[in-house]
Each structure stands twice: as structure tokens, then as C-alpha cells.
Design an enzyme around this catalytic site. Structure first.
Site, PDB file in Angstrom:
ATOM      1  N   ARG A 189      -8.428   7.582 -62.355  1.00 45.29           N
ATOM      2  CA  ARG A 189      -7.263   8.453 -62.566  1.00 45.29           C
ATOM      3  C   ARG A 189      -7.617   9.639 -63.441  1.00 45.29           C
ATOM      4  O   ARG A 189      -6.882  10.618 -63.501  1.00 45.29           O
ATOM      5  CB  ARG A 189      -6.097   7.702 -63.248  1.00 45.29           C
ATOM      6  CG  ARG A 189      -5.464   6.556 -62.474  1.00 45.29           C
ATOM      7  CD  ARG A 189      -5.137   6.889 -61.073  1.00 45.29           C
ATOM      8  NE  ARG A 189      -6.228   6.499 -60.203  1.00 45.29           N
ATOM      9  CZ  ARG A 189      -6.361   6.897 -58.942  1.00 45.29           C
ATOM     10  NH1 ARG A 189      -5.483   7.702 -58.408  1.00 45.29           N
ATOM     11  NH2 ARG A 189      -7.390   6.522 -58.198  1.00 45.29           N
ATOM     12  N   ASP A 238      -1.288   6.097 -43.911  1.00 42.24           N
ATOM     13  CA  ASP A 238      -1.833   6.345 -45.243  1.00 42.24           C
ATOM     14  C   ASP A 238      -1.982   4.998 -45.964  1.00 42.24           C
ATOM     15  O   ASP A 238      -1.264   4.055 -45.654  1.00 42.24           O
ATOM     16  CB  ASP A 238      -0.839   7.236 -45.993  1.00 42.24           C
ATOM     17  CG  ASP A 238      -1.418   7.781 -47.270  1.00 42.24           C
ATOM     18  OD1 ASP A 238      -2.646   7.700 -47.440  1.00 42.24           O
ATOM     19  OD2 ASP A 238      -0.637   8.301 -48.092  1.00 42.24           O
ATOM     20  N   GLU A 239      -2.880   4.906 -46.919  1.00 37.46           N
ATOM     21  CA  GLU A 239      -3.060   3.677 -47.713  1.00 37.46           C
ATOM     22  C   GLU A 239      -3.177   2.453 -46.807  1.00 37.46           C
ATOM     23  O   GLU A 239      -2.511   1.429 -47.022  1.00 37.46           O
ATOM     24  CB  GLU A 239      -1.874   3.472 -48.678  1.00 37.46           C
ATOM     25  CG  GLU A 239      -1.592   4.625 -49.593  1.00 37.46           C
ATOM     26  CD  GLU A 239      -2.495   4.672 -50.821  1.00 37.46           C
ATOM     27  OE1 GLU A 239      -3.540   3.975 -50.836  1.00 37.46           O
ATOM     28  OE2 GLU A 239      -2.164   5.432 -51.748  1.00 37.46           O
ATOM     29  N   LYS A 290      -7.798  12.640 -49.652  1.00 39.89           N
ATOM     30  CA  LYS A 290      -7.240  11.767 -48.619  1.00 39.89           C
ATOM     31  C   LYS A 290      -5.992  12.374 -47.953  1.00 39.89           C
ATOM     32  O   LYS A 290      -5.933  12.508 -46.723  1.00 39.89           O
ATOM     33  CB  LYS A 290      -6.892  10.445 -49.308  1.00 39.89           C
ATOM     34  CG  LYS A 290      -6.108   9.472 -48.532  1.00 39.89           C
ATOM     35  CD  LYS A 290      -5.954   8.212 -49.360  1.00 39.89           C
ATOM     36  CE  LYS A 290      -5.048   8.420 -50.572  1.00 39.89           C
ATOM     37  NZ  LYS A 290      -3.637   8.130 -50.279  1.00 39.89           N
ATOM     38  N   THR A 291      -5.027  12.745 -48.782  1.00 42.70           N
ATOM     39  CA  THR A 291      -3.789  13.295 -48.236  1.00 42.70           C
ATOM     40  C   THR A 291      -4.068  14.602 -47.507  1.00 42.70           C
ATOM     41  O   THR A 291      -3.501  14.887 -46.454  1.00 42.70           O
ATOM     42  CB  THR A 291      -2.769  13.538 -49.366  1.00 42.70           C
ATOM     43  OG1 THR A 291      -2.695  12.358 -50.152  1.00 42.70           O
ATOM     44  CG2 THR A 291      -1.405  13.846 -48.803  1.00 42.70           C
ATOM     45  N   GLN A 324      -9.464   0.303 -53.534  1.00 43.09           N
ATOM     46  CA  GLN A 324      -8.194   0.488 -54.233  1.00 43.09           C
ATOM     47  C   GLN A 324      -7.123  -0.460 -53.712  1.00 43.09           C
ATOM     48  O   GLN A 324      -5.926  -0.201 -53.850  1.00 43.09           O
ATOM     49  CB  GLN A 324      -7.721   1.936 -54.114  1.00 43.09           C
ATOM     50  CG  GLN A 324      -8.602   2.899 -54.897  1.00 43.09           C
ATOM     51  CD  GLN A 324      -8.003   4.290 -54.936  1.00 43.09           C
ATOM     52  OE1 GLN A 324      -7.017   4.526 -55.634  1.00 43.09           O
ATOM     53  NE2 GLN A 324      -8.591   5.204 -54.193  1.00 43.09           N
TER      54      GLN A 324
END
Length: 722
Positions: free
Chosen positions: A606, A220-221, A35-36, A251
Site C-alpha cells: 500500500r 476485476d479481482e 490493473k484497473t 492478494q
DNA sequence: TATCCGACCTTTTTT
DNA sequence: AGGTCGGATA
């Protein structure tokens, strides 16, 4: 640099997102799907293809950590500093805007940012000033109410109380709170966003300027945005801009603080030309872990839909251990970690994740006992500590005497003989005359409306603050901070505190001086701010990330919420029990239950190599005993990726005799925890809590049909069963 | 006015 | 069980 470098090393979906033509886009990015990376490369793409200068780019995140990481990675990729580009949190950016346009936003030039604690105290003051019953109107709930309204973009006058007198009281508190904040030039976190939104909404010229500047906005997010943040983004993006939103509806774990996943669905309706791209290839976890995650999350009905896959190995199966109790659980986890360490994995590859913060203690004790280094994330942050807030309050008050919340905080810290009577008088007069506490104090000194003793104490305090403030704006921040710490008497005050705590506080004050001296006011993002305002803003907005010291090896302990965005080789997901996870307070509502499931999904994803899940048959919580059932989430995992761990020596044999007897003890009524009982009306159930003795004894029974009931032993006439 | 004791509560947390 | 907060007490 060559444009191909920007697209190099990206998979097809990532490349599609990065190199898409300018326009609105929603990227549905699964956990561990890069994503980043996509965000960073998209920015580099804009620049390398000359579609934008750094100056025209705005990148928004939720945490300072994410913002710092993004900026860092962009600069690495571009091999130069991205000057002129705005990268920051929603709040940081709002602050920057408001500092530049304070007049248009209707704020004083050096408005102060209140943190949670400041806000709580202020709300409490308002409740008292309005003479409301504190037990009926709890400050926490009112604080929550006010923030919820602001998050929705609502001012007191916008709220329709529709004849509901209860709600009218809440709105009255909101109104009074706001008046108080405005008078003192105080801005809480939600207010930053609200003002920034109103600034854009009401000042067409300012909005137009920023619209033409920031033609490229990246978020983002995105699933964590609230109504106000999304509204602000839409204003800024306007019709001609391009909004690149990256998020993962699976998420979304912050709805309880106003985040609206619906914004993701809404996005496609608001921006009809928007493209949707899914990033589903996962580069983090093994196939078995992903299978567990996919299968679990498929139980959520309301999703945009997405399935993670990997071209990597199946990997090890997920270990599931049913512990005897929480001590056995921690022992099991710590044994596993030791074993793994002996095989050569460093401690830092391991993380223990739990639903509630209270679960950390048992784990900590076991780790300490085993001599394993560990670090608990998410405690009190540096700038939230009492001594730091005290020192900053002195600084603020010496610069701006009218700051009531700082005044209240330090007027009797350290104790200087100013008590309740004096304070009441100060507040009373301030309220009556509609003036600040400082002005009120000046008047009282003049009118001598208090006993000599109190007047003297008050005068000494005012003199102290005045002397402290002489020329303080003109000296270096570090010197100012040093003066404040040295002359406030805080050091002596904390020296008296017994134990190591006082010493630690004094060290923190020293560190605060260092932080102030090293604070870099020349940074671009502070260009519109006075040094003092920049530093105080920094203290409120970046309350000091709990950063791990470099080069140390330790096991990480944190809540599932705190783990979002992180990854570890070896993850231990503990306490998978009904009531704990999913949490009791979420188990009755299908919507909240979905969020708990997403939280579990976050936890599972995770793990890179190995996931271990534990639950206990018996757990002591808040001083009483529970015999929880296994979490429903366990039943939702695919059996073929799970290995149930049975230890060679039965856990019960490992227990000390003391533990055994204490756990076997029955109550005076011949009833045991975990015992099956029959009730005439409710039928069969299991005793889950026992309280009190003799006639006063109460039990909580989990009935198969009727659910959980509290019963008084003397009347319930329970029969043992099974 | 300062300190001590007991009643109360207890999910998650960033800014 | 453990921490916080407010009221009672010295």
C-alpha cells in the site's frame, strides 16, 4: 478518438493485454501494476476498434466503489457515457437479472433483499421455531453454514448428510430458513447469486440471449470469486464469449468468506485457449518496499509466481520500531506523523493499518490527544444503522404486509405495549396455520384470543401500518419516506434515547428522507424495477460507502483488509506480533498462515514512499497482558532494506510513574508476566497470561518445547528460571 | 412489560 | 476492556 490514444501511455505487458485479440485471457496483475487501467483500456479498445458496442460489454467487480470508479474512468477515456454497458457488482448484476426475469427465477415480482442483519435475525427465528438449543446451534454459525452452502451452489436437498445427525440438523435449519424466506419473498445476498446461477442454468433461452448480448465479459479481482460466481461467469461466457479476468493470487485475502484462489488455476484448465499475461512492473512503490514485499511473499509455496519491479528509485529504507507497549507504539506513530506534517506532507498521505479492528482505539486516542484529524474506515454504514433499518422496515411493511422480518423488527419499536406473550401467540399461530405474522395478527383480532389490552395495542399497530400504506406506491419516494418517518413515532422514540446518540439518529432519519427524495430511479440499471424496489435494493446492496468528505485532510485508519486497493505515501503497519499478526487463529494452519502472509503483502504494497512497521513488547488485549514475540513476518523481510529505530530517550523513561508501577507489579504468587519459568514436565517457558489470585490463580505459559499451556498455580509447581 | 445486570466472547467484511 | 445478549427482576 484515435485508437492509438487507447494504447498510449501503456507499458508493453499492459498493451499486450489491452490489444490482444478477442478471446479468453487471464491477467495476473501485481499490486500497483495498473490493473484497473488495463481493464478500462481493454473496454475502450473493444469499442474503438469496433469489436463491440457498449451494449455488448459486461464488467463485474466486487464492490460498488470499484464499479463506480471503473464506469467513471471508462467514460472519461471514451469522452461519452457508456450507455447500454453493464458495470456492476456480482450482486448488483444478479439483482438486475432477477428483477427482469423474476417469474422464470421463481420469485415474487417485488422480492426483498435481506442484508446480513436481516439474515441473522431470520436464522435466529428459525432456530427458535424449531426449538433447538441456541447455545448448541448458534445463529452465527448456522448463518455461516447456510451461506457457505449457497456459495457452493447447494440447496438443502443437494447436501449429503451421510448419516451424520449433527449435519442433518444444520440442513434442517437451512431448509426451514429457506422456506421462511421464500414465503416472505426474501432473498439474501448469497441467494441472489444462487438464483442468478440457476436462472442461467435452467432457462436456456434466457442464457442464450445474454450470451449473444455480452460477448465481452471482464472481471476485476478475479482471485476473490467464489465457486458460484465463477460457475455463473462460465455459463455466461459459454463457448463463444470472451472472458477477461484480472486478478492477483498474492492478494487473495478472502478465502474465509468463500473466495477461491484456485479459480485462477482452474481458469487455464477451463479455457484451454486462454492467454496468460503478467503485469509485474509496479508504478506505486519504491524499490526497497517492493523488495520487502517480494521477499516476504516468496515464502508462500503455492503461487502462480510473479515478481514486482520498478524502474524508480530505491527510496528510503523501511523503519522498524519495537515499542515498549501499545501506548508507546501509538505515541511513536503519531510523533512521526506530526513530524512529517511539519515537513509539509498533508495528513491524508498517512495511513495506519492494523490486523484487527480493536487496535484502532489506542491509535484514535493518541490522535485525538495530539489534535490530529483522522478517520476510521469500516464502521457501521448508513443503511445498516438501527434507525434506518427501522424506518425501511415500516416502509416495507406498509407496502407489503406479509413481510415477516419487517413485522418482527418494528412491532414493538417504538414500544407500544406488545410484549413477549403477544409475540409468542402471533408466531405460534403463524406457524400452525402456515401464514404470515400479519395474517396471524388479523385472525387473533378476530378471535380475540388475547387480553383486551394486548388486542388494543395490536389493533393500533395494524391500523398505523395500513394508514401509512394508503397510496404510498403512488407518491414520490421522498414523500413516502417522510410519511413513514413522521407517522411511525420513530423520532419521538429516538428523542428519548439519552446522550448525543439519539440526536444523531434523528439526523440520520432526516438524511434518509433526503436520500429517498434524491434517489434517481431513472438510472438505466433500474429500468426493470419499480422505484420502491430499486430504492430498497439500493439500500441493501449499497449500504452507504463510508466516503471521505472532500477537501478535508486527515489520517486514515483501517484494517489491512479494508486497505486492499488503496495506496498512501506513508504507511504505518502496526502490531506485527505473533498472535496478533499472524493472528492466533490462523497460526496453526499452513494454509491460513499463507493468507496472513498475503495480508502482510497487501499491507506493504500500500505504501508509495515510506513504510514504517511497529511491534510492541507488551500489549494489553481483552483485559489481559501479553508479551508477544515479534511476528515471524519480520524475520522474513530482507535485512538490508530495514532500519531499526532506536529512540534517543529510551521509551521506558518516557513512561509515567503510574504506568511503570502498574507494569512492574507482580502477582501475589511472586510470578511476573514475561517471567521465565521451569515446569517438571514441560520444561522452560515464558508466562504470557496471569489470572486470578491465590490458590485459584492460573497462568498461561508459552513453553519452548510443549507450546502454550494453561496451568493452575497451586498444582503446577513452577520454578523461576533464567 | 420494561429495565437492569451480569455472563460471555473477542479476525478479517462485501454484498 | 468493552460491547452484546438474554435472563432476572421491579
Amino acid at each position: 478518438m484515435d485508437v492509438s490514444t487507447v494504447l498510449h501511455d501503456l507499458n508493453e505487458a499492459q498493451r499486450e493485454a489491452v490489444a490482444a485479440p478477442t478471446g479468453n485471457m487471464l491477467v495476473l496483475a501485481g499490486a500497483g501494476s495498473g490493473k484497473t487501467r488495463v481493464l478500462v483500456h481493454r473496454i475502450a479498445w473493444y469499442i474503438e476498434t469496433d469489436q463491440a458496442m457498449p451494449y455488448g460489454i459486461l464488467a463485474v467487480t466486487f464492490t460498488n466503489k470499484a464499479a463506480a470508479e471503473m464506469r467513471g474512468r471508462i467514460e472519461v477515456l471514451l469522452k461519452k457515457p457508456a450507455g447500454g454497458m453493464w458495470v456492476g457488482t456480482f450482486h448488483g448484476i444478479a439483482n438486475r437479472l432477477l428483477r427482469a426475469h423474476w417469474q422464470e427465477a421463481g420469485l415474487p415480482e417485488s422480492f426483498q433483499i435481506m442484508d446480513n442483519d436481516d439474515q441473522y435475525r431470520t436464522v435466529k427465528r428459525v432456530i427458535r421455531a424449531l426449538e433447538l438449543d441456541e447455545t448448541k446451534y448458534s445463529p452465527r454459525e448456522l448463518q455461516w453454514f447456510i451461506n457457505a452452502q449457497k456459495d457452493e451452489g447447494l440447496r438443502p436437498q443437494h447436501i449429503n448428510t451421510s448419516g451424520d445427525p449433527e449435519k442433518a440438523v444444520l440442513v434442517r435449519v437451512y431448509q426451514a430458513y429457506q422456506t421462511l424466506c421464500d414465503r416472505g419473498g426474501m432473498v439474501d445476498f448469497a441467494e441472489l447469486l444462487l438464483r442468478a446461477h440457476e436462472l442461467f442454468r435452467d432457462q436456456k433461452q434466457i442464457l442464450a440471449n445474454y450470451q449473444s448480448r455480452f460477448r465481452h465479459i471482464l472481471v476485476d479481482e478475479f482471485q476473490d470469486t467464489n465457486a458460484l460466481q465463477y460457475a455463473w461467469l462460465r455459463l455466461l461466457a459459454g463457448n463463444g464469449g470472451s472472458l477477461f479476468a484480472v486478478g492477483d493470487d498474492d492478494q487473495s485475502i478472502y478465502s474465509w468468506r468463500g473466495a477461491q484462489v484456485e479459480n485462477m488455476m482452474q481458469f487455464q484448465r477451463n479455457f484451454v485457449d486462454a492467454t496468460l499475461i503478467r503485469l509485474e512492473q509496479n508504478y506505486r512503490s519504491t524499490a526497497n518496499i517492493l523488495k520487502a514485499a517480494n521477499t516476504l511473499i516468496a515464502n508462500n509455496p503455492s503461487r502462480l509466481g510473479k515478481e514486482l519491479w520498478t524502474d524508480g528509485e530505491a527510496g528510503e529504507k523501511i523503519d522498524l520500531y519495537n515499542a515498549y507497549n501499545e501506548h508507546d507504539e501509538s505515541r511513536f506513530v503519531i510523533d512521526r506523523i506530526s513530524l512529517s506534517r511539519m515537513k509539509g506532507d498533508p495528513y491524508c498521505h498517512h495511513a495506519i493499518l492494523y490486523r484487527t479492528g480493536a487496535q484502532s482505539r489506542i491509535m484514535e486516542e493518541a490522535l485525538m490527544h495530539a489534535g490530529i484529524p483522522y478517520k476510521v474506515f469500516g464502521g457501521m454504514r448508513f443503511y445498516e444503522r438501527a434507525e434506518i433499518k427501522d424506518a425501511l422496515a415500516y416502509l416495507r411493511l406498509s407496502v407489503f404486509n406479509e413481510d415477516d422480518s419487517s413485522f418482527e423488527r418494528i412491532i414493538n419499536t417504538p414500544v407500544r405495549g406488545i410484549g413477549q406473550r403477544t409475540l409468542d401467540e402471533l408466531r405460534e399461530r403463524a406457524k400452525r396455520e402456515n401464514i404470515s405474522l400479519w395474517q396471524s395478527a388479523l385472525q387473533i383480532l378476530q378471535d380475540k384470543t388475547l387480553p383486551e389490552r394486548a388486542l388494543n395495542a395490536l389493533e393500533r399497530f395494524l391500523k398505523l401500518i395500513l394508514e401509512m400504506g394508503v397510496g404510498i406506491r403512488d407518491i414520490h419516494l421522498g414523500e413516502a419516506m417522510e410519511r413513514v418517518v413522521k407517522t411511525s413515532g420513530l423520532i419521538d422514540h429516538y428523542r428519548k434515547e439519552k446522550g448525543e446518540k439519539g440526536q444523531a439518529r434523528i439526523e440520520n432519519l432526516d438524511e434518509l428522507i433526503t436520500a429517498a427524495s434524491e434517489f434517481d430511479v431513472s438510472r438505466e440499471e433500474y429500468s426493470d424495477m419499480e422505484p420502491m424496489a430499486a430504492f430498497l435494493g439500493h439500500a441493501a446492496l449499497e449500504s452507504g460507502e463510508t466516503q471521505a468528505e472532500a477537501y478535508t485532510d486527515f489520517v486514515s485508519l483501517m484494517t489491512l483488509h479494508a486497505a486492499k486497493g488503496l495506496e498512501f505515501e506513508d504507511v504505518y503497519l502496526v502490531g506485527l506480533e505473533e498472535g496478533l499478526f499472524p493472528h492466533q487463529r490462523s497460526s496453526n494452519d499452513p494454509v491460513q498462515l499463507e493468507e496472513e502472509r498475503r495480508l502482510c503483502y497487501v499491507g506493504i504494497t500500500r505504501a508509495r514512499k515510506k513504510l514504517t512497521i511497529t511491534h510492541a513488547q507488551h500489549r494489553r488485549l481483552h483485559g489481559s497482558d501479553y508479551y508477544p514475540q515479534a511476528s515471524r513476518f519480520l524475520a522474513e523481510l530482507p535485512a538490508n532494506v530495514i532500519t531499526e529505530v532506536r529512540l534517543g530517550n529510551h521509551p521506558a523513561q518516557v513512561l509515567s510513574r503510574k504506568e511503570q508501577t502498574s507494569n512492574m507489579t507482580s502477582s501475589s504468587n511472586g510470578m511476573n508476566l514475561g517471567q521465565r519459568v521451569v515446569h517438571a514436565k514441560f520444561g522452560e517457558g515464558v508466562i504470557i497470561t496471569l489470572e486470578g489470585q491465590g490458590n485459584h490463580a492460573r497462568v498461561q505459559v508459552n513453553f519452548e518445547q510443549a507450546g502454550r499451556k494453561w496451568l493452575v498455580m497451586a498444582y503446577a509447581n513452577l520454578q523461576t528460571a533464567g
